[in-house]
Design a protein around this motif. Structure first.
Motif, mmCIF file in Angstrom:
data_model
loop_
_atom_site.group_PDB
_atom_site.id
_atom_site.type_symbol
_atom_site.label_atom_id
_atom_site.label_comp_id
_atom_site.label_asym_id
_atom_site.label_seq_id
_atom_site.Cartn_x
_atom_site.Cartn_y
_atom_site.Cartn_z
ATOM 1 N N GLN A 1 0.855 -1.187 0.000
ATOM 2 C CA GLN A 1 0.000 0.000 0.000
ATOM 3 C C GLN A 1 0.891 1.237 0.000
ATOM 4 O O GLN A 1 1.858 1.312 0.751
ATOM 5 C CB GLN A 1 -0.918 0.031 1.219
ATOM 6 C CG GLN A 1 -1.973 -1.056 1.246
ATOM 7 C CD GLN A 1 -1.443 -2.352 1.827
ATOM 8 O OE1 GLN A 1 -0.724 -2.346 2.807
ATOM 9 N NE2 GLN A 1 -1.814 -3.462 1.217
ATOM 10 N N LEU A 2 0.542 2.173 -0.867
ATOM 11 C CA LEU A 2 1.291 3.421 -0.995
ATOM 12 C C LEU A 2 0.357 4.594 -0.758
ATOM 13 O O LEU A 2 -0.745 4.633 -1.318
ATOM 14 C CB LEU A 2 1.902 3.527 -2.399
ATOM 15 C CG LEU A 2 2.821 2.386 -2.835
ATOM 16 C CD1 LEU A 2 3.167 2.514 -4.314
ATOM 17 C CD2 LEU A 2 4.080 2.353 -1.993
ATOM 18 N N VAL A 3 0.796 5.556 0.042
ATOM 19 C CA VAL A 3 -0.011 6.738 0.323
ATOM 20 C C VAL A 3 0.842 7.980 0.122
ATOM 21 O O VAL A 3 1.874 8.142 0.785
ATOM 22 C CB VAL A 3 -0.584 6.714 1.745
ATOM 23 C CG1 VAL A 3 -1.385 7.999 2.011
ATOM 24 C CG2 VAL A 3 -1.462 5.490 1.958
ATOM 25 N N GLU A 4 0.398 8.838 -0.798
ATOM 26 C CA GLU A 4 1.123 10.076 -1.079
ATOM 27 C C GLU A 4 0.576 11.224 -0.252
ATOM 28 O O GLU A 4 -0.592 11.225 0.151
ATOM 29 C CB GLU A 4 0.992 10.461 -2.563
ATOM 30 C CG GLU A 4 1.445 9.407 -3.560
ATOM 31 C CD GLU A 4 0.305 8.558 -4.069
ATOM 32 O OE1 GLU A 4 0.409 8.003 -5.179
ATOM 33 O OE2 GLU A 4 -0.726 8.438 -3.353
ATOM 34 N N SER A 5 1.415 12.208 -0.029
ATOM 35 C CA SER A 5 0.995 13.447 0.620
ATOM 36 C C SER A 5 1.930 14.569 0.182
ATOM 37 O O SER A 5 2.975 14.316 -0.427
ATOM 38 C CB SER A 5 1.020 13.301 2.145
ATOM 39 O OG SER A 5 2.335 13.021 2.593
ATOM 40 N N GLY A 6 1.528 15.800 0.490
ATOM 41 C CA GLY A 6 2.389 16.937 0.213
ATOM 42 C C GLY A 6 1.996 17.784 -0.972
ATOM 43 O O GLY A 6 2.614 18.812 -1.237
ATOM 44 N N GLY A 7 0.973 17.365 -1.701
ATOM 45 C CA GLY A 7 0.528 18.170 -2.826
ATOM 46 C C GLY A 7 -0.182 19.431 -2.367
ATOM 47 O O GLY A 7 -0.436 19.626 -1.176
ATOM 48 N N GLY A 8 -0.488 20.291 -3.329
ATOM 49 C CA GLY A 8 -1.189 21.517 -3.005
ATOM 50 C C GLY A 8 -1.070 22.542 -4.097
ATOM 51 O O GLY A 8 -0.636 22.232 -5.214
ATOM 52 N N GLY B 1 3.101 -2.763 4.326
ATOM 53 C CA GLY B 1 2.881 -4.113 3.843
ATOM 54 C C GLY B 1 4.109 -4.768 3.254
ATOM 55 O O GLY B 1 4.039 -5.917 2.817
ATOM 56 N N THR B 2 5.231 -4.055 3.243
ATOM 57 C CA THR B 2 6.430 -4.637 2.664
ATOM 58 C C THR B 2 7.652 -3.831 3.079
ATOM 59 O O THR B 2 7.536 -2.765 3.669
ATOM 60 C CB THR B 2 6.346 -4.654 1.131
ATOM 61 O OG1 THR B 2 7.431 -5.434 0.606
ATOM 62 C CG2 THR B 2 6.444 -3.239 0.558
ATOM 63 N N LEU B 3 8.808 -4.375 2.751
ATOM 64 C CA LEU B 3 10.061 -3.645 2.927
ATOM 65 C C LEU B 3 10.440 -3.050 1.582
ATOM 66 O O LEU B 3 10.672 -3.778 0.621
ATOM 67 C CB LEU B 3 11.163 -4.598 3.416
ATOM 68 C CG LEU B 3 10.891 -5.277 4.757
ATOM 69 C CD1 LEU B 3 11.942 -6.334 5.048
ATOM 70 C CD2 LEU B 3 10.850 -4.245 5.865
ATOM 71 N N ILE B 4 10.496 -1.725 1.492
ATOM 72 C CA ILE B 4 10.605 -1.122 0.168
ATOM 73 C C ILE B 4 11.995 -1.277 -0.433
ATOM 74 O O ILE B 4 12.175 -0.984 -1.614
ATOM 75 C CB ILE B 4 10.203 0.374 0.157
ATOM 76 C CG1 ILE B 4 11.197 1.242 0.938
ATOM 77 C CG2 ILE B 4 8.796 0.547 0.692
ATOM 78 C CD1 ILE B 4 11.029 2.729 0.639
ATOM 79 N N TRP B 5 12.980 -1.738 0.321
ATOM 80 C CA TRP B 5 14.314 -1.842 -0.257
ATOM 81 C C TRP B 5 14.321 -2.825 -1.432
ATOM 82 O O TRP B 5 15.215 -2.801 -2.261
ATOM 83 C CB TRP B 5 15.350 -2.240 0.791
ATOM 84 C CG TRP B 5 15.163 -3.604 1.386
ATOM 85 C CD1 TRP B 5 14.531 -3.912 2.557
ATOM 86 C CD2 TRP B 5 15.614 -4.860 0.853
ATOM 87 N NE1 TRP B 5 14.562 -5.262 2.784
ATOM 88 C CE2 TRP B 5 15.212 -5.875 1.774
ATOM 89 C CE3 TRP B 5 16.321 -5.236 -0.286
ATOM 90 C CZ2 TRP B 5 15.498 -7.222 1.560
ATOM 91 C CZ3 TRP B 5 16.603 -6.586 -0.495
ATOM 92 C CH2 TRP B 5 16.188 -7.554 0.420
ATOM 93 N N ARG B 6 13.304 -3.693 -1.474
ATOM 94 C CA ARG B 6 13.206 -4.667 -2.561
ATOM 95 C C ARG B 6 12.666 -4.065 -3.853
ATOM 96 O O ARG B 6 12.679 -4.727 -4.898
ATOM 97 C CB ARG B 6 12.274 -5.800 -2.142
ATOM 98 C CG ARG B 6 12.711 -6.539 -0.894
ATOM 99 C CD ARG B 6 11.653 -7.548 -0.494
ATOM 100 N NE ARG B 6 12.012 -8.321 0.693
ATOM 101 C CZ ARG B 6 11.206 -9.173 1.300
ATOM 102 N NH1 ARG B 6 9.990 -9.380 0.839
ATOM 103 N NH2 ARG B 6 11.606 -9.830 2.370
ATOM 104 N N TYR B 7 12.154 -2.852 -3.784
ATOM 105 C CA TYR B 7 11.405 -2.292 -4.893
ATOM 106 C C TYR B 7 12.118 -1.118 -5.539
ATOM 107 O O TYR B 7 12.745 -0.294 -4.868
ATOM 108 C CB TYR B 7 10.023 -1.817 -4.424
ATOM 109 C CG TYR B 7 9.136 -2.935 -3.987
ATOM 110 C CD1 TYR B 7 9.260 -3.483 -2.710
ATOM 111 C CD2 TYR B 7 8.164 -3.459 -4.841
ATOM 112 C CE1 TYR B 7 8.442 -4.526 -2.307
ATOM 113 C CE2 TYR B 7 7.347 -4.499 -4.435
ATOM 114 C CZ TYR B 7 7.495 -5.020 -3.173
ATOM 115 O OH TYR B 7 6.694 -6.051 -2.780
#
Length: 116
Positions: A3-10, A26-32
């Protein structure tokens, strides 16, 4: 499952800066391989910046020298620092994760509007 959640736009004026953040669960992102894409109204989604598992980076020509992608694997975070923003940077920005096996995951997107 990732699951990915973005923020900071405007809304920001031309020449301004924004920093987008993407948090993964849901995961360790170093794999991606992680990336930021954007989609403006009436246009196809395009790659803005990518960062490999080894932190190699690549950028769209239109953002080179203005945007910087980075990652913090321990915090499961990916960032996009956007400087000297232009009206043509207006779009919905999406965080992306791609596994070594080719599975791809997307966030819900965050709106960036550059206007005076």
């Amino acid at each position: 499952q990732v699951q990915l959640v973005e923020s900071g736009g405007g809304l920001v004026q031309p020449g301004g800066s924004l920093r987008l953040s993407c948090v993964a669960s849901g995961t360790l992102i170093w794999r991606y391989r992680m990336g930021w894409y954007r989609q403006a109204p009436g246009k196809q989604r395009e790659l803005v910046a990518g960062i490999t598992q080894n932190s190699g980076t690549n950028y769209a020509d239109s953002v080179k020298g203005r945007f910087t992608i980075s990652r913090d694997n321990a915090k499961k975070m990916v960032y996009l620092q956007m400087n000297t923003l232009k009206p043509e940077d207006t779009a919905v920005y999406y965080c992306n994760a791609e596994s070594m096996s080719g599975n791809t995951y997307w966030g819900q997107g965050t709106q960036v509007t550059v206007s005076s």
